[in-house]
Design a protein around this motif. Structure first.
Motif, PDB file in Angstrom:
ATOM      1  N   ILE A  21     -21.613  20.679   8.646  1.00  0.00           N
ATOM      2  CA  ILE A  21     -21.741  19.811   9.809  1.00  0.00           C
ATOM      3  C   ILE A  21     -22.149  20.625  11.035  1.00  0.00           C
ATOM      4  O   ILE A  21     -21.460  21.573  11.419  1.00  0.00           O
ATOM      5  N   ALA A  22     -23.302  20.291  11.597  1.00  0.00           N
ATOM      6  CA  ALA A  22     -23.825  20.898  12.827  1.00  0.00           C
ATOM      7  C   ALA A  22     -24.199  22.368  12.679  1.00  0.00           C
ATOM      8  O   ALA A  22     -24.194  23.114  13.657  1.00  0.00           O
TER       9      ALA A  22
ATOM     10  N   LYS B 295     -22.825  15.405  18.961  1.00  0.00           N
ATOM     11  CA  LYS B 295     -22.428  14.273  19.807  1.00  0.00           C
ATOM     12  C   LYS B 295     -20.919  14.077  19.798  1.00  0.00           C
ATOM     13  O   LYS B 295     -20.302  13.838  20.842  1.00  0.00           O
ATOM     14  N   ALA B 296     -20.306  14.188  18.619  1.00  0.00           N
ATOM     15  CA  ALA B 296     -18.860  14.012  18.504  1.00  0.00           C
ATOM     16  C   ALA B 296     -18.106  15.078  19.295  1.00  0.00           C
ATOM     17  O   ALA B 296     -17.098  14.793  19.955  1.00  0.00           O
TER      18      ALA B 296
ATOM     19  N   ASN C 143     -11.155  12.835  16.219  1.00  0.00           N
ATOM     20  CA  ASN C 143     -11.846  12.623  14.949  1.00  0.00           C
ATOM     21  C   ASN C 143     -11.038  13.135  13.767  1.00  0.00           C
ATOM     22  O   ASN C 143     -11.587  13.426  12.706  1.00  0.00           O
ATOM     23  N   GLY C 144      -9.728  13.277  13.961  1.00  0.00           N
ATOM     24  CA  GLY C 144      -8.874  13.735  12.871  1.00  0.00           C
ATOM     25  C   GLY C 144      -9.170  15.167  12.472  1.00  0.00           C
ATOM     26  O   GLY C 144      -9.390  16.038  13.313  1.00  0.00           O
ATOM     27  N   LEU C 145      -9.212  15.394  11.165  1.00  0.00           N
ATOM     28  CA  LEU C 145      -9.429  16.742  10.627  1.00  0.00           C
ATOM     29  C   LEU C 145     -10.719  17.373  11.136  1.00  0.00           C
ATOM     30  O   LEU C 145     -10.798  18.586  11.339  1.00  0.00           O
TER      31      LEU C 145
ATOM     32  N   ASN D 179     -11.041  20.087  14.016  1.00  0.00           N
ATOM     33  CA  ASN D 179     -10.877  21.531  13.799  1.00  0.00           C
ATOM     34  C   ASN D 179     -12.225  22.219  13.637  1.00  0.00           C
ATOM     35  O   ASN D 179     -12.418  23.341  14.095  1.00  0.00           O
ATOM     36  N   TRP D 180     -13.159  21.532  12.995  1.00  0.00           N
ATOM     37  CA  TRP D 180     -14.508  22.078  12.817  1.00  0.00           C
ATOM     38  C   TRP D 180     -15.307  21.982  14.116  1.00  0.00           C
ATOM     39  O   TRP D 180     -16.027  22.909  14.488  1.00  0.00           O
ATOM     40  N   LEU D 181     -15.155  20.845  14.803  1.00  0.00           N
ATOM     41  CA  LEU D 181     -15.911  20.624  16.036  1.00  0.00           C
ATOM     42  C   LEU D 181     -15.493  21.578  17.148  1.00  0.00           C
ATOM     43  O   LEU D 181     -16.222  21.748  18.123  1.00  0.00           O
ATOM     44  N   ALA D 182     -14.325  22.206  17.000  1.00  0.00           N
ATOM     45  CA  ALA D 182     -13.865  23.168  18.013  1.00  0.00           C
ATOM     46  C   ALA D 182     -14.881  24.284  18.193  1.00  0.00           C
ATOM     47  O   ALA D 182     -15.030  24.843  19.289  1.00  0.00           O
TER      48      ALA D 182
END
Length: 204
Positions: A68-69, A107-108, A115-117, A120-123
């Motif tokens: 993701i991303a 965007k998220a 966004n739940g779990l 942690n990735w989007l951090a």
């Protein structure tokens, strides 16, 4: 509920394999001998940005990892293992970070909702936002701001690759690994080379 027929993909596969075999009887037997990809590509998992489709890649040309991303996380043993295998076992000397405009992960992270779990990735992307806060805040149009964040994220992941032990050890051994920052544009179907664009703007 709409019924989805996945068998069409198997039918397509049969046609595809037959055409290749008819044009070159040794095509698949040659593939079994091993792989010698010319580059590694880190791309986004988004279903619309398939590197093989967009770049016209043949089997065996690219060693591909997607998440993701298109993030390089130093705690992601999956990516680090892929990169180590690419550099040390396959002898790859070019790594492409391949992002795309309209990225849902970008965007998220920007909207900063729960966004739940996934949070942690989007951090990892939120760190990019924090590092480039002033530049992003100077852009008024939201679409332009998200596009800029996509570009900044790709460039930031290039820097993250440079901080990996794999990259540093390669440099110490005199191995040059070239890093490429690419972004796919849905509006035109074109892939933009961010580094080339930056060098061009500096010359103007």
């Amino acid at each position: 509920m709409c019924q989805i027929n996945l068998n069409k993909y198997l039918d397509h596969n049969k046609d595809w394999a037959k055409k290749l075999f008819d044009s070159n009887n040794n095509y698949f037997s040659d593939l079994t001998e091993g792989q010698s990809p010319i580059a590694m590509l880190l791309g986004c998992s988004d279903s619309r940005v398939s590197p093989s489709k967009v770049l016209g890649i043949d089997l065996g040309e690219l060693f591909i990892h997607r998440n993701i991303a298109n993030v390089v996380s130093h705690s992601d043993l999956n990516f680090l293992s892929v990169m180590q295998y690419a550099v040390e076992n396959l002898g790859i000397r070019n790594i492409i970070v391949y992002g795309h405009y309209g990225c849902g992960g970008i965007k998220a992270a920007y909207e900063n909702k729960s966004n739940g779990l996934l949070d942690n990735w989007l951090a990892n992307i939120k760190d990019v936002i924090r590092h480039h806060k002033d530049e992003l805040n100077s852009i008024q149009d939201e679409a332009e701001k998200l596009n800029k964040l996509v570009e900044l994220n790709v460039l930031e992941q290039i820097e993250n690759i440079k901080q990996t032990s794999i990259y540093k050890e390669a440099l110490e051994m005199g191995i040059e690994i070239k890093l490429h920052a690419w972004v796919f544009d849905f509006s035109s179907g074109l892939v933009h080379d961010l580094k080339a664009r930056r060098e061009l703007s500096m010359q103007e």
